[in-house]
Scaffold this active site. Structure first.
Site, PDB file in Angstrom:
ATOM      1  N   ASP A  22     -15.559  69.691-115.573  1.00  0.00           N
ATOM      2  CA  ASP A  22     -16.894  70.074-115.152  1.00  0.00           C
ATOM      3  C   ASP A  22     -17.651  70.564-116.392  1.00  0.00           C
ATOM      4  O   ASP A  22     -17.042  70.880-117.417  1.00  0.00           O
ATOM      5  CB  ASP A  22     -16.781  71.179-114.092  1.00  0.00           C
ATOM      6  CG  ASP A  22     -18.118  71.784-113.735  1.00  0.00           C
ATOM      7  OD1 ASP A  22     -19.060  71.034-113.431  1.00  0.00           O
ATOM      8  OD2 ASP A  22     -18.226  73.022-113.783  1.00  0.00           O
ATOM      9  N   ASP A  24     -21.327  72.633-116.452  1.00  0.00           N
ATOM     10  CA  ASP A  24     -21.988  73.939-116.351  1.00  0.00           C
ATOM     11  C   ASP A  24     -21.057  74.974-115.740  1.00  0.00           C
ATOM     12  O   ASP A  24     -20.515  74.785-114.645  1.00  0.00           O
ATOM     13  CB  ASP A  24     -23.257  73.816-115.504  1.00  0.00           C
ATOM     14  CG  ASP A  24     -24.317  72.998-116.203  1.00  0.00           C
ATOM     15  OD1 ASP A  24     -24.981  73.532-117.107  1.00  0.00           O
ATOM     16  OD2 ASP A  24     -24.468  71.806-115.864  1.00  0.00           O
ATOM     17  N   ASP A 204     -15.611  75.420-112.099  1.00  0.00           N
ATOM     18  CA  ASP A 204     -15.872  76.823-111.784  1.00  0.00           C
ATOM     19  C   ASP A 204     -16.463  77.061-110.401  1.00  0.00           C
ATOM     20  O   ASP A 204     -16.405  78.181-109.887  1.00  0.00           O
ATOM     21  CB  ASP A 204     -16.852  77.410-112.818  1.00  0.00           C
ATOM     22  CG  ASP A 204     -18.251  76.840-112.656  1.00  0.00           C
ATOM     23  OD1 ASP A 204     -18.398  75.603-112.697  1.00  0.00           O
ATOM     24  OD2 ASP A 204     -19.200  77.622-112.463  1.00  0.00           O
TER      25      ASP A 204
END
Length: 251
Positions: A22, A24, A204
């Site tokens: 991922d 961001d 996240d």
């Protein structure tokens, strides 16, 4: 309420892994506005080194568009999935996101008017999708979520995608096929150089849970980045600095 278990750090990335990342909140620190993120040069160098070491088996799996991923992180120009699985690129093969319906353009205009009441809100036009960010205006979260829920019935085939201080209106599928980060990872795993490798995915947000489930089902390594929460991930890193150290050591 049961306590959230403490998760161990992930093992090193070895030569038999396929690495999915991922962006961001995982590779890049979150910023008040999506266009304000900073990309360390050392990160680009580590990604390029890992891409070479794993013989190409490194891919970005993000809610950003492919064009934005390239603008942020190229070089290297990695295999990538954008818009939560709606777009995917591997070599010369590119899966495009569906075209935005006219109704989404109207919803965007209405969202801009809602945002005008809340300084700091960002309306991000992703083409086929529309993201409403309130990281710099936390008081606006309730209004924006209510707006998105009210707009959804006007967008057949769309779904709500919540995230960190953002909610997104996006297609649920592309070409009749389910679109999420897990589906994107599984598609990569059917192709060389990813096929036959142990998948590793770090993310996240709740948008990354489908990716965690996909790699877990393939005896992979799922890594939650940031504060511990209820998650399908089996390992954890405290933040982006730890991710940089982990991939840097592996590179």
């Amino acid at each position: 309420m049961a306590a959230i278990p403490v998760l161990p750090p992930p093992p090193p990335i070895d030569d038999d892994c396929a690495l999915f990342l991922d962006v961001d909140g995982t590779l890049l620190e979150l910023a008040p506005r999506p266009d304000e993120v900073e990309v360390p040069q050392q990160l680009r160098e580590a990604l390029a080194a890992l891409h070479a070491r794993l013989r190409g088996a490194v891919a970005l799996v993000s809610g950003r568009s492919l064009a934005t991923l390239d603008r942020l992180l190229a070089p290297p120009r990695l295999p990538a999935s954008g818009l939560h699985g709606l777009e995917r690129r591997h070599g010369s093969r590119v899966q495009r996101a569906p075209r935005a319906p006219e109704a989404l353009h109207r919803v965007r205009g209405e969202a801009v008017r809602v945002a005008a009441r809340h300084p700091g809100v960002v309306i991000e036009d992703k083409g086929a999708a529309l993201a409403l960010h309130w990281r710099a205006a936390p008081q606006a979260g309730g209004d924006l979520q209510a707006f998105a829920r009210a707009a959804l019935p006007r967008l057949p085939g769309y779904r709500l995608q919540p995230g960190h201080d953002v909610i997104e209106l996006r297609p649920a599928a592309s070409g009749g096929v389910r679109a999420d980060k897990g589906a994107a990872i599984l598609a990569f795993l059917q192709e060389p150089p990813f096929a036959g490798r142990r998948p590793v995915f770090a993310g996240d947000d709740i948008t990354d849970e489908a990716g965690f489930a996909a790699v877990n089902a393939h005896d992979g390594i799922s890594v939650l980045v940031g504060p511990l929460r209820e998650s399908a991930a089996h390992f954890a890193l405290a933040g982006t600095a730890d991710v940089h150290a982990w991939i840097g050591a592996s590179a």
